[in-house]
Design a protein around this motif. Structure first.
Motif, short mmCIF file in Angstrom:
data_model
loop_
_atom_site.label_atom_id
_atom_site.label_comp_id
_atom_site.label_asym_id
_atom_site.label_seq_id
_atom_site.Cartn_x
_atom_site.Cartn_y
_atom_site.Cartn_z
N LEU A 1 -4.09 -2.54 -91.20
CA LEU A 1 -4.98 -1.79 -90.31
C LEU A 1 -4.16 -0.71 -89.60
CD1 LEU A 1 -4.29 -2.63 -87.15
CD2 LEU A 1 -5.73 -4.59 -87.66
N THR A 2 -4.88 0.25 -89.03
CA THR A 2 -4.22 1.31 -88.25
C THR A 2 -4.66 1.23 -86.80
OG1 THR A 2 -6.01 2.86 -88.73
CG2 THR A 2 -4.11 2.90 -90.21
N ARG A 3 -3.75 1.63 -85.90
CA ARG A 3 -4.06 1.69 -84.47
C ARG A 3 -3.93 3.13 -84.00
NH1 ARG A 3 -1.19 -3.33 -81.28
NH2 ARG A 3 0.64 -2.96 -82.57
N THR A 4 -4.93 3.60 -83.30
CA THR A 4 -4.89 4.96 -82.74
C THR A 4 -5.28 4.89 -81.27
OG1 THR A 4 -5.87 5.61 -84.85
CG2 THR A 4 -5.63 7.32 -83.17
N ARG A 5 -4.48 5.54 -80.42
CA ARG A 5 -4.83 5.59 -79.00
C ARG A 5 -6.16 6.31 -78.82
NH1 ARG A 5 -2.98 2.18 -75.52
NH2 ARG A 5 -0.82 1.72 -76.03
N ASP A 6 -7.00 5.75 -77.99
CA ASP A 6 -8.25 6.42 -77.63
C ASP A 6 -7.92 7.56 -76.68
OD1 ASP A 6 -10.64 7.16 -76.34
OD2 ASP A 6 -11.53 5.21 -76.75
N ALA A 7 -8.34 8.79 -77.02
CA ALA A 7 -8.01 9.96 -76.21
C ALA A 7 -8.69 9.90 -74.84
CB ALA A 7 -8.40 11.24 -76.94
N VAL A 8 -9.87 9.31 -74.80
CA VAL A 8 -10.62 9.25 -73.55
C VAL A 8 -10.07 8.16 -72.62
CG1 VAL A 8 -12.89 8.87 -72.53
CG2 VAL A 8 -12.69 10.09 -74.73
N ASP A 9 -9.93 6.97 -73.16
CA ASP A 9 -9.39 5.86 -72.39
C ASP A 9 -8.10 5.41 -73.07
OD1 ASP A 9 -8.73 3.45 -71.21
OD2 ASP A 9 -10.79 2.77 -71.05
N THR A 10 -6.99 5.84 -72.52
CA THR A 10 -5.72 5.63 -73.23
C THR A 10 -5.24 4.19 -73.18
OG1 THR A 10 -4.38 6.20 -71.31
CG2 THR A 10 -4.98 8.01 -72.80
N ARG A 11 -5.99 3.31 -72.50
CA ARG A 11 -5.64 1.89 -72.59
C ARG A 11 -6.05 1.34 -73.94
NH1 ARG A 11 -9.05 -0.29 -67.68
NH2 ARG A 11 -10.47 0.98 -68.90
N LYS A 12 -7.11 1.91 -74.49
CA LYS A 12 -7.69 1.37 -75.71
C LYS A 12 -6.97 1.86 -76.97
CE LYS A 12 -12.40 1.06 -73.95
NZ LYS A 12 -13.78 1.56 -74.10
N GLN A 13 -6.99 1.00 -77.97
CA GLN A 13 -6.47 1.38 -79.27
C GLN A 13 -7.60 1.21 -80.28
OE1 GLN A 13 -2.35 -0.13 -80.02
NE2 GLN A 13 -2.84 -1.39 -78.28
N ILE A 14 -7.91 2.28 -80.97
CA ILE A 14 -8.98 2.24 -81.95
C ILE A 14 -8.43 1.72 -83.26
CG2 ILE A 14 -10.66 3.64 -83.20
CD1 ILE A 14 -10.63 5.53 -80.76
#
Lengths: 151, 151
Positions: A85-98
């Motif tokens: 899988l891949t993890r990408t920082r959420d630009a809006v809420d940088t706590r989240k990883q998409i």
DNA sequence: AATATATAGTTCCATATGGAGCAAAGTTGG
DNA sequence: CCAACTTTGCTCCATATGGAACTATATATT
């Protein structure tokens, strides 16, 4: 004595049989999956969620699966290390990883699902088509009622 | 997204539902049992066997439950420490220890069984009596076929 | 804006569990 | 009777798992 004798004596015959079948149907596949793919249970849970829906974060998976956040966190981290899988920082809420499943991840997922599918076919092989249909309908009714169990 | 959506998408709908119901029916009771009685899963397994049949030894319980011997060994040892079963050396084969549940052990066992029974009733509460009867019959048929699954 | 509260995700720690290998006792074949 | 093997139950070790606490970020309240 055999397990089957206890089957007859239990005060919760249906619940017992459901748990019994889970033990003998699911557990051997999970153990074999660990050996063959190096995938452990919480990792599979994450793979299944991501195979079904893109762009979830770890918290979503916790809520969907009712697993504790540390378990999901470890599953996500190890799947990323394995390239599944891949993890990408959420630009809006940088706590989240998409999170998104990779092609490799999807492949592993599909192969594991195939094993469950075969095992299910074997489990149901003693039933008539009518019985299988009835079983499906009844289990579905119960499963959809689970949300109402909240004590 | 909810778990119920995955329910619709799985390629093994019956196996998935059986495992799903085990998770939501059995696991919460086991966790509560740990808190309330200080009894863990392998201990319960031993209690159930001994409640059903006297004078078993650890090896018997391994065979009945298909659990590894170290797990059973630990369960037996801790249940003895808690006074829930007794161990007696077999006079004929001194390697064996004959196990029996105590009155306290039976009491704990019965209280835990009562919880499973209530949980089963709640699980089945959305079914008609006919559906419940059919479910029981079909699950019984599958469970009795498990012995033939040996690959 | 400053502070308090809530949330996402992680690490720390304690415990449950299974595999492998062990000692002690029993069985078998010469 | 003795060596090889089997069986019983246990300990050692590696790992899976969940609770609690922690960091970083976001949101709400004043």
């Amino acid at each position: 004595m055999k397990l089957i004798d206890i089957l007859d004596a239990t005060p919760f015959p249906i619940g017992y049989r459901i748990a019994f079948l889970t033990n003998f149907w699911r557990e051997p596949i999970l153990r074999q999956m660990e050996k063959d793919f190096g995938i452990i249970r919480p990792e599979l849970t994450v793979l299944i969620c991501l195979s079904f829906r893109d762009n979830l974060n770890a918290r979503d998976i916790c809520e969907i699966t009712e697993q504790p956040s540390n378990t999901v966190s470890r599953g996500v981290a190890s799947l990323e290390r394995k390239g599944l899988l891949t993890r990408t920082r959420d630009a809006v809420d940088t706590r989240k990883q998409i999170l998104n499943i990779t092609a490799d991840g999807q492949k592993v997922h599909d192969e594991i699902m195939e094993r469950f599918k075969s095992a299910e076919a074997r489990m149901l092989s003693s039933l008539t088509p009518i019985e299988t249909g009835r079983l499906h309908a009844i289990l579905d009714k119960i499963a959809r009622d689970v949300a109402n169990w909240k004590d």
